[in-house]
Design a protein around this motif. Structure first.
Motif, PDB file in Angstrom:
ATOM      1  N   ALA A 141       0.885  -1.218   0.092  1.00 53.99           N
ATOM      2  CA  ALA A 141       0.111  -0.054  -0.057  1.00 53.99           C
ATOM      3  C   ALA A 141       0.732   1.386   0.215  1.00 53.99           C
ATOM      4  CB  ALA A 141      -0.964  -0.051   1.244  1.00 53.99           C
ATOM      5  N   LYS A 142       2.031   1.206   0.595  1.00 50.17           N
ATOM      6  CA  LYS A 142       2.943   2.518   0.593  1.00 50.17           C
ATOM      7  C   LYS A 142       3.340   2.744  -0.665  1.00 50.17           C
ATOM      8  CE  LYS A 142       6.771   4.477   3.059  1.00 50.17           C
ATOM      9  NZ  LYS A 142       8.026   4.206   4.148  1.00 50.17           N
ATOM     10  N   GLY A 143       3.879   1.732  -1.464  1.00 48.70           N
ATOM     11  CA  GLY A 143       4.367   1.891  -2.716  1.00 48.70           C
ATOM     12  C   GLY A 143       3.321   2.123  -3.795  1.00 48.70           C
ATOM     13  N   ALA A 144       2.050   2.193  -3.498  1.00 47.63           N
ATOM     14  CA  ALA A 144       0.988   2.486  -4.389  1.00 47.63           C
ATOM     15  C   ALA A 144       1.028   3.783  -4.525  1.00 47.63           C
ATOM     16  CB  ALA A 144      -0.296   2.049  -3.718  1.00 47.63           C
ATOM     17  N   ALA A 145       1.701   4.716  -3.852  1.00 44.19           N
ATOM     18  CA  ALA A 145       1.926   5.997  -4.041  1.00 44.19           C
ATOM     19  C   ALA A 145       2.373   6.697  -5.158  1.00 44.19           C
ATOM     20  CB  ALA A 145       2.359   7.014  -2.643  1.00 44.19           C
ATOM     21  N   ARG A 146       3.129   5.734  -5.901  1.00 42.36           N
ATOM     22  CA  ARG A 146       3.943   5.924  -6.935  1.00 42.36           C
ATOM     23  C   ARG A 146       2.812   5.893  -8.084  1.00 42.36           C
ATOM     24  NH1 ARG A 146       7.319   1.454  -5.194  1.00 42.36           N
ATOM     25  NH2 ARG A 146       8.341   2.009  -3.647  1.00 42.36           N
ATOM     26  N   ILE A 147       1.934   5.345  -8.052  1.00 40.40           N
ATOM     27  CA  ILE A 147       0.759   5.385  -9.200  1.00 40.40           C
ATOM     28  C   ILE A 147       0.473   6.703  -9.623  1.00 40.40           C
ATOM     29  CG2 ILE A 147      -1.420   4.627  -9.876  1.00 40.40           C
ATOM     30  CD1 ILE A 147      -1.058   2.201  -7.992  1.00 40.40           C
ATOM     31  N   GLU A 148       0.201   7.868  -8.618  1.00 41.87           N
ATOM     32  CA  GLU A 148      -0.012   8.982  -8.940  1.00 41.87           C
ATOM     33  C   GLU A 148       1.039   9.746  -9.711  1.00 41.87           C
ATOM     34  OE1 GLU A 148      -2.902  10.427  -8.566  1.00 41.87           O
ATOM     35  OE2 GLU A 148      -3.578   8.785  -7.552  1.00 41.87           O
ATOM     36  N   HIS A 149       2.181   9.333  -9.439  1.00 45.24           N
ATOM     37  CA  HIS A 149       3.330   9.999 -10.071  1.00 45.24           C
ATOM     38  C   HIS A 149       3.241   9.545 -11.676  1.00 45.24           C
ATOM     39  CE1 HIS A 149       5.881  10.375  -6.388  1.00 45.24           C
ATOM     40  NE2 HIS A 149       5.035  11.462  -6.244  1.00 45.24           N
ATOM     41  N   LEU A 150       3.144   8.198 -11.890  1.00 46.91           N
ATOM     42  CA  LEU A 150       2.944   7.603 -12.905  1.00 46.91           C
ATOM     43  C   LEU A 150       1.714   8.204 -13.830  1.00 46.91           C
ATOM     44  CD1 LEU A 150       3.634   5.626 -15.029  1.00 46.91           C
ATOM     45  CD2 LEU A 150       2.432   3.717 -14.037  1.00 46.91           C
ATOM     46  N   SER A 156       1.909   7.047 -23.395  1.00 47.89           N
ATOM     47  CA  SER A 156       0.858   6.546 -24.184  1.00 47.89           C
ATOM     48  C   SER A 156       0.212   5.184 -23.349  1.00 47.89           C
ATOM     49  CB  SER A 156       1.404   6.052 -25.508  1.00 47.89           C
ATOM     50  OG  SER A 156       1.742   7.343 -26.314  1.00 47.89           O
ATOM     51  N   VAL A 157       1.298   4.422 -22.738  1.00 49.18           N
ATOM     52  CA  VAL A 157       0.927   3.158 -22.258  1.00 49.18           C
ATOM     53  C   VAL A 157       1.586   3.314 -20.682  1.00 49.18           C
ATOM     54  CG1 VAL A 157       1.247   0.646 -22.274  1.00 49.18           C
ATOM     55  CG2 VAL A 157       0.710   1.633 -24.214  1.00 49.18           C
ATOM     56  N   ARG A 158       0.705   2.993 -19.761  1.00 47.28           N
ATOM     57  CA  ARG A 158       1.348   3.176 -18.428  1.00 47.28           C
ATOM     58  C   ARG A 158       1.059   1.681 -17.656  1.00 47.28           C
ATOM     59  NH1 ARG A 158      -1.761   7.714 -18.926  1.00 47.28           N
ATOM     60  NH2 ARG A 158      -0.736   9.641 -19.056  1.00 47.28           N
ATOM     61  N   PHE A 159       2.057   1.186 -16.901  1.00 50.30           N
ATOM     62  CA  PHE A 159       1.652  -0.205 -16.280  1.00 50.30           C
ATOM     63  C   PHE A 159       2.401  -0.091 -15.014  1.00 50.30           C
ATOM     64  CE2 PHE A 159       5.952  -0.713 -18.270  1.00 50.30           C
ATOM     65  CZ  PHE A 159       6.618  -1.433 -17.433  1.00 50.30           C
ATOM     66  N   LEU A 160       1.930  -0.996 -14.171  1.00 44.29           N
ATOM     67  CA  LEU A 160       2.363  -1.194 -12.763  1.00 44.29           C
ATOM     68  C   LEU A 160       3.047  -2.723 -12.765  1.00 44.29           C
ATOM     69  CD1 LEU A 160      -0.844  -0.173 -10.801  1.00 44.29           C
ATOM     70  CD2 LEU A 160       1.020   1.048 -11.719  1.00 44.29           C
ATOM     71  N   SER A 161       4.060  -2.846 -11.926  1.00 50.08           N
ATOM     72  CA  SER A 161       4.687  -4.140 -11.731  1.00 50.08           C
ATOM     73  C   SER A 161       4.256  -4.362 -10.413  1.00 50.08           C
ATOM     74  CB  SER A 161       6.200  -4.195 -12.042  1.00 50.08           C
ATOM     75  OG  SER A 161       6.558  -5.446 -11.659  1.00 50.08           O
ATOM     76  N   LEU A 174      -7.006   2.807 -10.726  1.00 55.74           N
ATOM     77  CA  LEU A 174      -6.164   2.479 -11.914  1.00 55.74           C
ATOM     78  C   LEU A 174      -6.845   3.297 -13.247  1.00 55.74           C
ATOM     79  CD1 LEU A 174      -6.393  -1.493 -11.550  1.00 55.74           C
ATOM     80  CD2 LEU A 174      -4.493  -0.062 -10.882  1.00 55.74           C
ATOM     81  N   SER A 175      -7.251   4.412 -12.929  1.00 59.06           N
ATOM     82  CA  SER A 175      -7.458   5.253 -14.168  1.00 59.06           C
ATOM     83  C   SER A 175      -6.546   5.463 -14.915  1.00 59.06           C
ATOM     84  CB  SER A 175      -8.427   6.374 -13.748  1.00 59.06           C
ATOM     85  OG  SER A 175      -7.831   7.088 -12.703  1.00 59.06           O
ATOM     86  N   ASP A 176      -6.250   5.584 -16.087  1.00 58.27           N
ATOM     87  CA  ASP A 176      -5.351   5.905 -17.134  1.00 58.27           C
ATOM     88  C   ASP A 176      -4.220   4.818 -16.876  1.00 58.27           C
ATOM     89  OD1 ASP A 176      -6.483   8.048 -18.044  1.00 58.27           O
ATOM     90  OD2 ASP A 176      -6.018   9.415 -16.497  1.00 58.27           O
ATOM     91  N   ILE A 177      -4.310   3.858 -16.222  1.00 58.10           N
ATOM     92  CA  ILE A 177      -3.534   2.529 -16.261  1.00 58.10           C
ATOM     93  C   ILE A 177      -3.880   1.536 -17.156  1.00 58.10           C
ATOM     94  CG2 ILE A 177      -2.193   1.109 -14.679  1.00 58.10           C
ATOM     95  CD1 ILE A 177      -1.488   3.917 -14.035  1.00 58.10           C
ATOM     96  N   GLU A 204      -9.436  -5.802  -8.879  1.00 59.46           N
ATOM     97  CA  GLU A 204      -9.560  -4.422  -9.216  1.00 59.46           C
ATOM     98  C   GLU A 204      -9.315  -4.045 -10.675  1.00 59.46           C
ATOM     99  OE1 GLU A 204     -10.208  -1.469  -7.604  1.00 59.46           O
ATOM    100  OE2 GLU A 204     -10.749  -2.729  -5.732  1.00 59.46           O
ATOM    101  N   CYS A 205      -8.381  -5.021 -11.256  1.00 66.17           N
ATOM    102  CA  CYS A 205      -8.176  -4.831 -12.709  1.00 66.17           C
ATOM    103  C   CYS A 205      -9.493  -5.266 -13.526  1.00 66.17           C
ATOM    104  CB  CYS A 205      -7.202  -5.783 -13.105  1.00 66.17           C
ATOM    105  SG  CYS A 205      -5.549  -5.222 -12.594  1.00 66.17           S
TER     106      CYS A 205
END
Length: 245
Positions: A141-150, A156-161, A174-177, A204-205
């Motif tokens: 959950a702490k690492g999820a803060a990086r999603i806002e930066h992304l 054109s294509v954004r992804f999460l690992s 996950l909007s715009d992911i 969620e996906c």
């Protein structure tokens, strides 16, 4: 550069930078560090400096020599947006990627704020190329803060690992992911992936219509736990039509 990869979601790897430093708990059992440090002190070996950060300008043109298109994971043995990588060198990597537009490049970072700022500057006056995919690592959950930066980064294509998944991420926007990869940790000391954490990300996906790829359960070896989640493999890749829309 390796033509062929054991990483299920790519075809090849390209490492114009090697080495890194740990910044999150997700880095604790880093596979790249473990591999590189085996060769420290061996003269002439590519990793004779272990996992120290090394720029490798002689590798910058490697993707241009590969004429058959591939998905290429950029810096599987480093992080392009590490503070020790000069902007001029990041520019050179992007110039190669932009020129080699018959490939798909997958760039993944934990330094999400530097990536965001770089991309805003580079693509301020033009559209980001569709063949360069940008992603961030999210281990809990702490690492999820990086999603806002992304999400704020021109791409054109954004992804999460979401790997290694070492804690619940929780409900996440996950909007715009366009793509989410999830998986457990492998190697000595691998932390256990709770099935409910993986199910929550998958759900969620599905709820938000985002492509989902389940890479592995992990264990002492990457293949130890297999890849099935609730009786099936999840192998979705991002839809280019959705990404461009």
């Amino acid at each position: 550069m390796a033509d062929g990869s054991a990483i299920e979601w790519t075809d090849a790897t390209w490492n114009p930078v090697t080495g890194c430093t740990k910044i999150t708990t997700g880095c604790d059992n880093c596979y790249a560090e473990r591999f590189a440090e085996r060769w420290r002190g061996i003269p002439g070996h590519p990793f004779e400096n272990g996992f120290d950060l090394v720029l490798r300008p002689e590798r910058l043109d490697q993707p241009l020599r590969w004429k058959r298109s591939r998905m290429i994971f950029v810096n599987s043995m480093s992080d392009l947006f590490h503070k020790g990588v000069p902007k001029s060198f990041v520019d050179a990597v992007f110039e190669t990627m932009e020129a080699a537009d018959w490939h798909i490049f997958q760039v993944l970072t934990k330094r999400s704020s530097r990536m965001r700022d770089y991309l805003k500057s580079r693509y301020e006056q033009r559209t980001p190329p569709q063949h360069i995919w940008l992603g961030v690592s999210v281990e809990d959950a702490k690492g999820a803060a990086r999603i806002e930066h992304l999400r704020a980064a021109p791409a054109s294509v954004r992804f999460l690992s979401v790997e290694p998944l070492i804690g619940p991420v929780g409900e996440v926007d996950l909007s715009d992911i366009h793509w989410v990869i999830a998986g457990g940790e492998s190697g000595p000391g691998a932390r256990i992936l709770n099935i409910e954490w993986a199910r929550q990300i998958r759900d969620e996906c599905e709820r938000q219509n985002v492509s989902f790829f389940f890479k592995q359960w992990g264990g002492i070896r990457p293949k130890s736990g297999g890849r099935d989640l609730d009786g099936r493999e999840w192998n979705d890749f991002p839809s280019m039509k959705a990404a461009s829309g």
